[in-house]
Each structure stands twice: as C-alpha cells, then as structure tokens.
Design an enzyme around this catalytic site. Sequence first.
Site, mmCIF file in Angstrom:
data_model
loop_
_atom_site.group_PDB
_atom_site.id
_atom_site.type_symbol
_atom_site.label_atom_id
_atom_site.label_comp_id
_atom_site.label_asym_id
_atom_site.label_seq_id
_atom_site.Cartn_x
_atom_site.Cartn_y
_atom_site.Cartn_z
ATOM 1 N N GLU A 53 4.885 -9.182 15.695
ATOM 2 C CA GLU A 53 4.279 -9.542 16.982
ATOM 3 C C GLU A 53 4.801 -10.965 17.528
ATOM 4 O O GLU A 53 5.316 -10.933 18.701
ATOM 5 C CB GLU A 53 2.728 -9.476 17.165
ATOM 6 C CG GLU A 53 2.098 -9.432 18.369
ATOM 7 C CD GLU A 53 0.644 -9.227 18.158
ATOM 8 O OE1 GLU A 53 0.208 -9.250 19.472
ATOM 9 O OE2 GLU A 53 0.431 -9.148 17.308
ATOM 10 N N ARG A 91 0.782 -1.208 0.231
ATOM 11 C CA ARG A 91 -0.146 0.017 0.120
ATOM 12 C C ARG A 91 0.910 1.398 -0.146
ATOM 13 O O ARG A 91 0.406 2.379 -0.436
ATOM 14 C CB ARG A 91 -0.889 0.022 0.984
ATOM 15 C CG ARG A 91 -1.871 -1.089 0.994
ATOM 16 C CD ARG A 91 -2.954 -1.174 1.941
ATOM 17 N NE ARG A 91 -2.868 -0.717 3.475
ATOM 18 C CZ ARG A 91 -3.672 -0.499 4.153
ATOM 19 N NH1 ARG A 91 -4.954 -0.587 4.023
ATOM 20 N NH2 ARG A 91 -3.214 -0.034 5.613
#
Length: 170
Positions: A95, A58
């Site tokens: 994460e 993006r």
Amino acid sequence: MNLNDFIRVIPDFPKKGILYKDITPLLLETKAVDYCLQEFINRLDGKEIDKVAAIESRGFFFGMLLAKELNAGFVPIRKKGKLPYNTLQESYELEYSTDNLEIHQDAINPGENVLLHDDVLATGGTANAACKLIERLGGEIVQCNFLIELTFLEGRKKLNHLEVVSLIGD
C-alpha cells in the site's frame, strides 16, 4: 460445509481499518481442514502437479498438505533474507512501500507444472510476484489457489492470465 463459520474476523488488525481474516479457528478443526484440502484437490480436476509453491507463512499450512496429497515437491516462497541458499528475488508493491519475495534458484526445473497456494488473495501483488519467480525458473503455473479471496480488492485481475481458485469469496 460453510467455511465462513471457521474464519474469525478481527477488526483493526494489523492496523486501523483492516478487517483481518484469521484462519486459525479453521486449522483447529480437522474436518474443516480435510474439507478444504479435498476441495482444492477436486478443483485441480486431475491436473498433473510436479511442485506446490506456497507463500509464507500462512500459505505453508495447506501448501505442505497439498504437496503431500499430490505427491509433489514443496517450494517455499519467502520474504527477502529468509532462505539460506542462492535465490531469485522479485519486488512487489504494498500500500505505501515495496517488499521482496525470494525463491531458491534450484527449486523448480524448466517445464515443471506448479500449483501456487496462499491463504488469502487480496490485492494480488504478492501472488503476482510469486508467479513471476516461478515463471523466471521456467515453471508452468497450472493454477493459483487460495483459501480466501477478498474480491472487493480485485487481486484476481493481476493474475488474469492464470486459473484462480478460491474456496471463500468475500
């Protein structure tokens, strides 16, 4: 213009507990796109840019527009295995795992002024890895700019030695 009006929030995407910031409604509105592009240009405050580096995928939307507007070259930074030529690689923490970004070895020349762009600044891990790649090639990072910054994740701290601009803080 309130850019938040053009951002769709999707709960539990891509996984439970995440509020995904979808920029596709903004991309459908040419006035909003033009506004964002002009805001990014204005916040560069006349800085000279040789290359615009953008992070897949993006980040490519505004990255290409910025490169064209600034009469600068465009440098794609992609996930491992997506670029066809000789690359440099940088790992970064996710994460629960690690991932890798790559850049072509000949994409940036030493001393070139580089603008880094991505759509969202979250934890800062991806942007920091991209900055390391640019710096390893000898590029001078003039600014890191983002459409959206998830301020509560404090990703800006990982870029504390650089100028960071975001159009939407959340």
